[in-house]
Design an enzyme around this catalytic site. Structure first.
Site, short mmCIF file in Angstrom:
data_model
loop_
_atom_site.label_atom_id
_atom_site.label_comp_id
_atom_site.label_asym_id
_atom_site.label_seq_id
_atom_site.Cartn_x
_atom_site.Cartn_y
_atom_site.Cartn_z
N MET A 1 -0.36 -5.77 -5.51
CA MET A 1 1.07 -6.08 -5.49
C MET A 1 1.33 -7.55 -5.84
O MET A 1 2.18 -8.20 -5.25
CB MET A 1 1.68 -5.77 -4.11
CG MET A 1 1.61 -4.30 -3.76
SD MET A 1 2.09 -3.96 -2.07
CE MET A 1 0.59 -4.36 -1.17
N LYS B 1 8.25 4.91 -4.12
CA LYS B 1 8.73 3.55 -3.85
C LYS B 1 8.41 2.71 -5.07
O LYS B 1 7.26 2.51 -5.40
CB LYS B 1 8.01 2.95 -2.66
CG LYS B 1 8.36 3.59 -1.36
CD LYS B 1 7.69 2.82 -0.24
CE LYS B 1 7.49 3.68 0.98
NZ LYS B 1 6.18 3.61 1.54
N ASP C 1 3.76 9.94 -3.16
CA ASP C 1 4.25 8.62 -3.56
C ASP C 1 4.26 8.47 -5.08
O ASP C 1 3.63 9.23 -5.79
CB ASP C 1 3.36 7.54 -2.96
CG ASP C 1 3.77 7.20 -1.53
OD1 ASP C 1 4.82 7.70 -1.09
OD2 ASP C 1 3.03 6.45 -0.87
N1 SAH Z 1 -3.01 2.42 -1.09
C1 SAH Z 1 -3.14 1.91 -2.44
C2 SAH Z 1 -2.43 0.58 -2.64
C3 SAH Z 1 -0.93 0.67 -2.54
S1 SAH Z 1 -0.16 -0.87 -2.81
C4 SAH Z 1 -4.64 1.77 -2.77
O1 SAH Z 1 -5.48 1.94 -1.89
O2 SAH Z 1 -4.96 1.50 -3.93
C5 SAH Z 1 0.29 -0.77 -4.51
C6 SAH Z 1 -0.56 -1.69 -5.36
O3 SAH Z 1 -1.83 -1.11 -5.61
C7 SAH Z 1 0.01 -1.97 -6.75
O4 SAH Z 1 0.98 -2.98 -6.72
C8 SAH Z 1 -1.22 -2.41 -7.49
O5 SAH Z 1 -1.54 -3.75 -7.22
C9 SAH Z 1 -2.31 -1.54 -6.86
N2 SAH Z 1 -2.63 -0.36 -7.67
C10 SAH Z 1 -2.50 0.93 -7.31
N3 SAH Z 1 -2.95 1.76 -8.29
C11 SAH Z 1 -3.39 0.95 -9.29
C12 SAH Z 1 -3.98 1.19 -10.56
N4 SAH Z 1 -4.21 2.43 -11.02
N5 SAH Z 1 -4.32 0.12 -11.32
C13 SAH Z 1 -4.11 -1.14 -10.88
N6 SAH Z 1 -3.55 -1.41 -9.68
C14 SAH Z 1 -3.19 -0.40 -8.89
#
Ligand code: SAH
Length: 254
Positions: A171, A57, A35
């Site tokens: 998100m 995405k 991803d």
């Molecule tokens: N499965 C992922 C989440 C996916 S949804 C997890 O467990 O983290 C995608 C959202 O995750 C983004 O919109 C943001 O809000 C958050 N996100 C993912 N990586 C991030 C990062 N390094 N710093 C801040 N927010 C992050």
């Protein structure tokens, strides 16, 4: 012979936050479907003959639809390949890992889930914000900020405003104004501290703090970009306390 699919969490960004199990799966995969939020440095652990497939995405733009991703997982596994489905953070936290597991199960394809550090945990640690803290917060909730393509929100902001001490919103960048409005409407104090953590745990991490009253203006002023997390609660103040205390340098290991 049928292959196997490992649905693997790549952690929040810092490649060193990968688990040993995730690393082993990446090293031995025939195919890796990854991803957008997966740090590309992690892909350097793949073997020279591993097929790397980008399924990124971006909000509003999908390189591959979820249906196409599901179909690709099934067809590689049926062709006998060892497949890694690599996702940012943890695959079962807003990662659609459950949908992919159901699809594989429906075809009788063997699969496993390899958990990863979800970004709420990673970014909070990196920003110096404990999600729980004695005297400040006895609970936290991870919440999605999206409203599913204009449908009415299924998130109960009315309940969350009062029932959980720390809220971590994934998100939520484009919905920050709406989220703020909802929480204020349902009685959350306007002086509640809020942190915005962009690209948490990576070299590009930026953290900003404000209050529920002004956080939407701050996000615009600093041009907050995805991926970012919104952390709401008194624990955000601990960051300042920690930052104001001197601490000895971390010893380098290895
Ligand atoms: N499965 C992922 C989440 C996916 S949804 C997890 O467990 O983290 C995608 C959202 O995750 C983004 O919109 C943001 O809000 C958050 N996100 C993912 N990586 C991030 C990062 N390094 N710093 C801040 N927010 C992050």
């Amino acid at each position: 012979m049928m292959g196997m699919v490992s649905i693997v969490g790549a952690g929040p960004g810092d490649p060193e936050l990968l688990t040993i199990k995730a690393l082993k799966r990446i090293e031995t995969a025939d195919v890796i479907l990854y991803d957008r939020l997966v740090n590309e440095e992690i892909l350097l652990h793949a073997g020279p003959r591993t097929l790397l497939v980008y399924c990124g995405k971006k909000p509003g733009f999908h390189a591959m639809s979820q249906q196409e991703i599901n179909a690709a997982l099934v067809s590689y596994a049926l062709a006998g390949r060892n497949v890694v489905r690599l996702k940012g953070g943890d695959p079962f936290v807003f990662g659609r890992g459950g949908e992919e597991a159901l699809e594989l199960a429906a075809y009788g394809i063997p699969y496993e889930i390899v958990p990863g550090i979800t970004s709420a945990i990673g970014a909070a640690a990196s920003a110096g914000i404990p999600l729980t803290h004695r005297g400040y917060a006895a609970s936290f909730a991870c919440v999605t900020g999206t409203r599913c393509h204009g449908e009415q929100s299924r998130v109960r902001w009315d309940l969350l405003a009062h029932s959980v001490d720390t809220l971590v919103i994934y998100m939520g960048v484009s919905e920050l104004g709406f989220i703020r409005e909802q929480l204020l409407k349902f009685g959350k104090d306007a002086s509640t501290p809020v942190a915005l953590v962009e690209q948490g745990t990576t070299k590009k991490e930026r953290t900003f703090t404000g209050t529920l009253a002004d956080i939407h203006k701050l996000a615009v002023a600093v041009q907050l970009q995805n991926p970012a997390l919104i952390i709401i609660g008194e624990v955000v103040n601990i960051q300042e306390q920690l930052a104001s205390l001197e601490r000895p340098p971390v010893a380098q290991i290895g």
